[in-house]
Design a protein around this motif. Structure first.
Motif, mmCIF file in Angstrom:
data_model
loop_
_atom_site.group_PDB
_atom_site.id
_atom_site.type_symbol
_atom_site.label_atom_id
_atom_site.label_comp_id
_atom_site.label_asym_id
_atom_site.label_seq_id
_atom_site.Cartn_x
_atom_site.Cartn_y
_atom_site.Cartn_z
ATOM 1 N N UNK A 100 0.793 -1.213 0.000
ATOM 2 C CA UNK A 100 0.000 0.000 0.000
ATOM 3 C C UNK A 100 0.826 1.265 0.000
ATOM 4 N N UNK A 101 0.261 2.281 0.600
ATOM 5 C CA UNK A 101 0.861 3.611 0.577
ATOM 6 C C UNK A 101 2.079 3.663 1.490
ATOM 7 N N UNK A 102 3.154 4.234 0.958
ATOM 8 C CA UNK A 102 4.312 4.596 1.773
ATOM 9 C C UNK A 102 4.141 6.086 2.045
ATOM 10 N N UNK A 103 3.658 6.435 3.234
ATOM 11 C CA UNK A 103 3.370 7.852 3.508
ATOM 12 C C UNK A 103 4.625 8.722 3.394
ATOM 13 N N UNK A 104 4.433 9.992 3.102
ATOM 14 C CA UNK A 104 5.578 10.896 2.992
ATOM 15 C C UNK A 104 6.330 11.009 4.319
ATOM 16 N N UNK A 105 7.637 11.116 4.222
ATOM 17 C CA UNK A 105 8.502 11.395 5.363
ATOM 18 C C UNK A 105 8.242 10.430 6.529
ATOM 19 N N UNK A 106 8.161 9.130 6.192
ATOM 20 C CA UNK A 106 7.789 8.123 7.175
ATOM 21 C C UNK A 106 8.646 6.872 7.050
ATOM 22 N N UNK A 107 8.878 6.235 8.192
ATOM 23 C CA UNK A 107 9.553 4.936 8.247
ATOM 24 C C UNK A 107 8.535 3.933 8.779
ATOM 25 N N UNK A 108 8.384 2.818 8.062
ATOM 26 C CA UNK A 108 7.504 1.736 8.509
ATOM 27 C C UNK A 108 8.379 0.556 8.932
ATOM 28 N N UNK A 109 8.203 0.096 10.156
ATOM 29 C CA UNK A 109 8.879 -1.101 10.648
ATOM 30 C C UNK A 109 7.844 -2.222 10.627
ATOM 31 N N UNK A 110 7.997 -3.138 9.704
ATOM 32 C CA UNK A 110 7.011 -4.193 9.500
ATOM 33 C C UNK A 110 7.577 -5.506 10.043
ATOM 34 N N UNK A 111 6.949 -6.065 11.085
ATOM 35 C CA UNK A 111 7.429 -7.357 11.597
ATOM 36 C C UNK A 111 7.259 -8.436 10.523
ATOM 37 N N UNK A 112 8.259 -9.282 10.358
ATOM 38 C CA UNK A 112 8.143 -10.354 9.363
ATOM 39 C C UNK A 112 6.996 -11.289 9.704
ATOM 40 N N UNK A 113 6.571 -11.288 10.962
ATOM 41 C CA UNK A 113 5.448 -12.139 11.362
ATOM 42 C C UNK A 113 4.154 -11.723 10.653
ATOM 43 N N UNK A 114 4.108 -10.520 10.087
ATOM 44 C CA UNK A 114 2.922 -10.079 9.340
ATOM 45 C C UNK A 114 2.839 -10.741 7.969
ATOM 46 N N UNK A 115 3.937 -11.363 7.548
ATOM 47 C CA UNK A 115 3.984 -11.977 6.230
ATOM 48 C C UNK A 115 3.636 -13.451 6.332
ATOM 49 N N UNK A 116 3.250 -14.038 5.218
ATOM 50 C CA UNK A 116 2.980 -15.474 5.185
ATOM 51 C C UNK A 116 4.257 -16.263 5.451
ATOM 52 N N UNK A 117 4.117 -17.536 5.815
ATOM 53 C CA UNK A 117 5.264 -18.372 6.169
ATOM 54 C C UNK A 117 6.288 -18.456 5.050
ATOM 55 N N UNK A 175 2.404 -2.656 12.918
ATOM 56 C CA UNK A 175 3.393 -1.965 12.093
ATOM 57 C C UNK A 175 3.727 -0.651 12.790
ATOM 58 N N UNK A 176 4.994 -0.481 13.097
ATOM 59 C CA UNK A 176 5.439 0.738 13.759
ATOM 60 C C UNK A 176 5.675 1.810 12.701
ATOM 61 N N UNK A 177 5.042 2.957 12.894
ATOM 62 C CA UNK A 177 5.168 4.079 11.964
ATOM 63 C C UNK A 177 5.905 5.197 12.679
ATOM 64 N N UNK A 178 6.998 5.653 12.068
ATOM 65 C CA UNK A 178 7.783 6.745 12.655
ATOM 66 C C UNK A 178 7.910 7.878 11.649
ATOM 67 N N UNK A 179 7.718 9.094 12.132
ATOM 68 C CA UNK A 179 7.962 10.259 11.279
ATOM 69 C C UNK A 179 9.462 10.461 11.171
ATOM 70 N N UNK A 180 9.914 10.786 9.978
ATOM 71 C CA UNK A 180 11.326 11.032 9.746
ATOM 72 C C UNK A 180 11.595 12.533 9.711
#
Length: 187
Positions: A100-117, A175-180
């Motif tokens: 999906x969207x990669x918001x402007x000026x943002x870092x997304x930390x996505x745990x691999x556990x959110x993905x399929x095996x 998903x951890x969202x951090x403003x950069x």
């Protein structure tokens, strides 16, 4: 006297012609340099947003996928994966998982556990997995498609990703969202 006048007029005409030819040559050189500079500027402008979007994997095992958009414009992204055979043949993969969207000026930390095996296993280099993580495919604000490899290499994508949907990991639980800081138009 008429002979001398004709000779002088011929010499003046020849010198004038030589100066005009030299001026035309220099003008053509300047125009060529300007065209070359314009092409370079256009290429930089085309890559401006793409050069500010990156992807990498973090964690000892690894444990998370990090997506960073340091531009002031959103982008639409996909995790791109391939089979080991496709990678050996240097083929670009045809498997995309929309993030999906990669918001402007943002870092997304996505745990691999959110993905399929199978997809989780693709991030563990050196272990046998049916799939391998290739990189982040994204569409920038101008509609251009790019592929960013975890190594940092960026290249225009020459394959078709699925159409945009409504999915966004930025709104997903876990998903951890951090403003950069320090996001600007200039790289």
């Amino acid at each position: 006297m008429a002979k001398h006048t004709a000779v002088v007029a011929s010499v003046v005409a020849a010198v004038s012609l030589a100066i005009t030819a030299w001026g035309t040559y220099k003008a053509a050189q300047v125009a060529d340099d300007q065209l070359s500079q314009s092409r370079d500027d256009s290429a930089k402008e085309d890559r401006a947003q793409a050069s500010r979007i990156s992807v990498w994997v973090e964690g000892e095992k690894p444990t998370r996928l990090v997506l960073a958009n340091r531009s002031l414009d959103p982008a639409w992204g996909y995790v791109t994966i391939a089979t080991q055979d496709e990678l050996r043949k240097d083929e670009v993969p045809g498997r995309f998982m929309g993030i999906g969207v990669l918001p402007p000026c943002t870092r997304l930390n996505v745990p691999l556990s959110k993905l399929g095996t199978d997809t989780q296993a693709s991030f563990h280099l050196g272990k046998s997995a049916p799939l391998a993580f290739v990189g982040l495919t994204f569409i920038d604000a101008t509609g251009s498609m790019w592929l960013r490899y975890p190594s940092g290499r960026l290249e225009p994508a020459t394959f078709n990703a699925p159409s945009e949907g409504r999915l966004t990991w930025a709104a997903e639980k876990g998903v951890e969202v951090k403003a950069l800081g320090d996001c600007s138009k200039e790289p």
